[in-house]
Design a protein around this motif. Structure first.
Motif, PDB file in Angstrom:
ATOM      1  N   ASP A   1      51.630  16.002  30.808  1.00  0.00           N
ATOM      2  CA  ASP A   1      50.826  14.813  31.115  1.00  0.00           C
ATOM      3  C   ASP A   1      49.373  15.206  31.385  1.00  0.00           C
ATOM      4  N   GLY A   2      49.213  16.337  32.062  1.00  0.00           N
ATOM      5  CA  GLY A   2      47.851  16.790  32.353  1.00  0.00           C
ATOM      6  C   GLY A   2      47.083  17.130  31.091  1.00  0.00           C
TER       7      GLY A   2
ATOM      8  N   GLN B   1      46.148  13.906  29.376  1.00  0.00           N
ATOM      9  CA  GLN B   1      45.075  13.208  30.083  1.00  0.00           C
ATOM     10  C   GLN B   1      43.725  13.871  29.830  1.00  0.00           C
ATOM     11  N   ARG B   2      43.713  15.213  29.794  1.00  0.00           N
ATOM     12  CA  ARG B   2      42.466  15.915  29.525  1.00  0.00           C
ATOM     13  C   ARG B   2      41.952  15.601  28.107  1.00  0.00           C
TER      14      ARG B   2
ATOM     15  N   ALA C   1      42.583  12.801  26.385  1.00  0.00           N
ATOM     16  CA  ALA C   1      42.095  11.418  26.419  1.00  0.00           C
ATOM     17  C   ALA C   1      40.717  11.341  27.068  1.00  0.00           C
ATOM     18  N   THR C   2      40.528  12.083  28.162  1.00  0.00           N
ATOM     19  CA  THR C   2      39.229  12.091  28.848  1.00  0.00           C
ATOM     20  C   THR C   2      38.148  12.673  27.960  1.00  0.00           C
TER      21      THR C   2
END
Length: 351
Positions: free
Chosen positions: A31-32, A35-36, A38-39
């Protein structure tokens, strides 16, 4: 099965076994990573928006000039009667190619060009003569235009012959070729270029007479001229057909015309294969928008004013920008190993 093998089959190995805590940690790591990513993508998007704001809206592309002299970009709002006389156009098409220097690529050869009174045909006639070829100018009824083409051919130092008639008629095709052979002593090159174009926005409105005019002129006429000339073409001879970008991409208001141009492309490839053992090459040039009488004799004046503006170069070509392609394909010096191609000359990959 031995006890050791049973035990191995029942018990997961250390490498595949995960405790609930380990599985949760792995998921948090995945997930991390997501998320990175996507960011990072959002940051790139934000940066692109800031750059767009600084740059402002892109300017409308200007017509492209890539040749030795600047070509007209704005066409006159003018419509003329069919079949379309070049002398009636407010903006005279450019066909002389003043920066093109001949070098004998067609010296001693004899050419027939249909639709040679104006437009692409006239431009090709001039350059063929500049390269040393005698040129027979076949045309429908534009006598003054044909006379001018012949005078330009003769000014280049070779012989000309004007023949008026309809390529839809097989007997005319045969008589015209025989007349050329009698006058010039033979024939080495045929350029099929005569065309009929008339828009029709709905297929159900396409009249039978309109359809037959297009089919008989644009594809039957090409086949009949090739058939008439073949008894006289020898090894090293060449046939060049004029196709169109519409034969590649289609045109919604020119269904019948597009169909014939696609057929010309197929005819080129089929005939090229058939005639290759005889040493006769067959190729095709597929132009994009070109400033000739063809479109002003079809479109409304307001549409003519925008002709070619949606092409890659944001302008139509002038006939002199097309004619060198015909010289290239006709000459046994430059194209002895080129056969069966459809050469797009459209100002870009999208026409």
């Amino acid at each position: 099965m031995s006890e050791s093998k049973k035990s191995a089959a029942k018990s997961p190995t250390a490498t595949t076994s995960r405790t609930p805590t380990q599985r949760q940690a792995t998921k948090r790591g995945e997930d991390g990573d997501a998320q990175r990513t996507a960011t990072r993508q959002r940051n790139l998007q934000s940066l692109a928006k800031k750059l767009d704001a600084v740059a402002g809206k892109p300017e409308k592309p200007a017509p492209v000039q890539a040749g030795t002299r600047k070509q007209p970009a704005r066409m006159p709002a003018q419509s003329i009667r069919k079949p379309g006389a070049e002398s009636e156009l407010d903006l005279a098409p450019r066909y002389m190619a003043p920066d093109y220097e001949g070098s004998g690529k067609l010296r001693g050869l004899r050419a027939i060009i249909t639709g040679a009174d104006s437009g692409i045909g006239r431009a090709v006639a001039v350059l063929f003569a500049r390269e040393g070829a005698d040129v027979a100018v076949l045309y429908l009824s534009e006598h003054d235009d044909a006379k001018l083409t012949c005078s330009k051919v003769e000014k280049e130092g070779t012989r000309s012959l004007a023949i008026s008639g309809d390529v839809r008629d097989p007997s005319f095709c045969n008589k015209a070729v025989k007349k050329v052979v009698k006058t010039f002593g033979g024939v080495d090159i045929l350029v099929n270029n005569a065309a009929f174009q008339l828009h029709c926005h709905r297929l159900e409105d396409l009249l039978d007479e309109h359809l037959q005019e297009t089919l008989q002129t644009n594809i039957a006429g090409y086949i009949q001229m090739a058939r008439a000339v073949l008894p006289y073409l020898e090894e090293g001879g060449s046939i060049i057909n004029t196709g169109s970008e519409t034969g590649i991409f289609g045109s919604p208001s020119l269904i019948d015309y597009s169909t014939t141009k696609g057929a010309i492309h197929a005819f080129t490839k089929a005939l090229a294969t058939q005639l290759l053992p005889r040493g006769i090459r067959v190729n095709c040039v597929a132009p994009g928008p070109v400033w000739t009488p063809l479109n002003p004799a079809d479109k409304a004046a307001d549409d003519v004013a925008q002709f070619g503006a949606d092409s890659d170069m944001k302008r139509p070509a002038q006939p002199e920008e097309l004619s060198p392609a015909y010289v290239f394909l006709a000459s046994p010096i430059t194209a002895s190993y080129i056969n069966g191609i459809v050469l797009p000359v459209m100002g870009g990959p999208h026409g």
